[in-house]
Design a protein around this motif. Sequence first.
Motif, PDB file in Angstrom:
ATOM      1  N   ILE A  17       0.851  -1.202   0.000  1.00 14.68           N
ATOM      2  CA  ILE A  17       0.000   0.000   0.000  1.00 14.68           C
ATOM      3  C   ILE A  17       0.888   1.253   0.000  1.00 14.68           C
ATOM      4  N   ARG A  18       1.957   1.192   0.780  1.00 12.00           N
ATOM      5  CA  ARG A  18       2.871   2.345   0.847  1.00 12.00           C
ATOM      6  C   ARG A  18       3.493   2.607  -0.521  1.00 12.00           C
ATOM      7  N   CYS A  19       3.879   1.543  -1.218  1.00 14.65           N
ATOM      8  CA  CYS A  19       4.559   1.786  -2.509  1.00 14.65           C
ATOM      9  C   CYS A  19       3.577   2.377  -3.527  1.00 14.65           C
ATOM     10  N   ILE A  20       2.295   2.062  -3.407  1.00 14.94           N
ATOM     11  CA  ILE A  20       1.313   2.689  -4.308  1.00 14.94           C
ATOM     12  C   ILE A  20       1.099   4.149  -3.905  1.00 14.94           C
ATOM     13  N   ARG A  21       0.908   4.370  -2.608  1.00 15.77           N
ATOM     14  CA  ARG A  21       0.575   5.735  -2.158  1.00 15.77           C
ATOM     15  C   ARG A  21       1.751   6.695  -2.320  1.00 15.77           C
TER      16      ARG A  21
END
Length: 338
Positions: A296-300
Amino acid sequence: MKETVNLAVIGAGRIGRLHASHLAHRIAGARLVALADVRRQAAEQCAADLGVSKVFQDYRKVLDDPEVQAVVICSSTDTHARIISEAASAGKQIFCEKPIAQDLRQIDDALESVAEAGVKLQIGFNRRFDPNFRRIWELIREGKIGEPHLLRITSRDPAPPPMEYLRVSGGIFLDMMIHDFDMARYIVGQEVQELYAAGGVRIDPEIGKAGDVDTAVVTLKFSGGCFGTIDNSRKAVYGYDQRLEVFGSKGMADTENNTPNRARLITEEGFREDLPLYFFMERYTESYLNEMNAFIRCIRENADPLVTGADARAPVVMGKAAGLSLEQNRPVALSEVS
Ligand SMILES: NC(=O)c1ccc[n+]([C@@H]2O[C@H](COP(=O)([O-])OP(=O)(O)OC[C@H]3O[C@@H](n4cnc5c(N)ncnc54)[C@H](O)[C@@H]3O)[C@@H](O)[C@H]2O)c1
């Protein structure tokens, strides 16, 4: 930081339900909006448990849904490569359970689709996110053990899976040791150049009849001069046995099994502790949460995934080399099968 990421889980079996419940309740910045499973009832049950309103039998409906930004592919292994390619063409960000496929060409095709579409792909090698293994990884990068000379991985399951699973699993090297192959590359930070596998049937003759082994040892030669061993058993009577040691020029770092508590009983008869956590769902819960947080962090944050397509391919090459080595009883260079 972008807003919340809307996700769908494809495949509501063992691992799909686990990721779905984490996404629904425990991952900041994620919203689980849809579930799909060919067994519609499995998806419906999971959706009802987690309060998800969209349920599909056909995963393509998920890919057509503009609300879905990212998919978490947890269906059976033989579907992964196709779903990755279609999800990439639909512009979805992708998390896919390991392995992408047992066939290298299928893996390459899927990775090409991802590269063409320019979407993110993270692979479910969750053990990298286990706090103990991660700490050893850090200690090596901090130079605390110096140059790594030896790696030892012990990885033993509490009981073999059902025979119907074993018959289609791809064998011990592609199904079970694949996690250890990934761990070996990750921890040492070098590629494996050559390996030698020994193995046999020590637990259940039915496993032998299915063309597999249930007990195996593989020795590894790394590109930077480190050597490694991995041992696997399908049945450890005392539970899930997951240990790792790296020995280097300045010292050694290791981690023991995780137990449900740290209590110890000491009497005149000796010491006693509880057995290790039973299996991967119990032992690696934290790693599953951590890997999904990372996705999720890498997308956000528009960052690169921490487990890449190349990381997905290399352990499959190692698994194939180990199969060939066992069959021909000789060391096999990875270049022979890659
Ligand atoms: N990282 C890990 O620790 C870990 C652990 C377990 C499983 N896995 C991987 O996860 C995958 C699933 O394993 P599992 O143990 O959850 O299996 P499972 O059989 O319990 O679940 C798979 C689910 O996928 C569904 N499915 C099959 N084809 C589908 C399709 N075309 N579209 C939608 N749904 C479909 C099935 O109906 C089933 O509900 C496998 O690739 C396995 O290797 C990884």
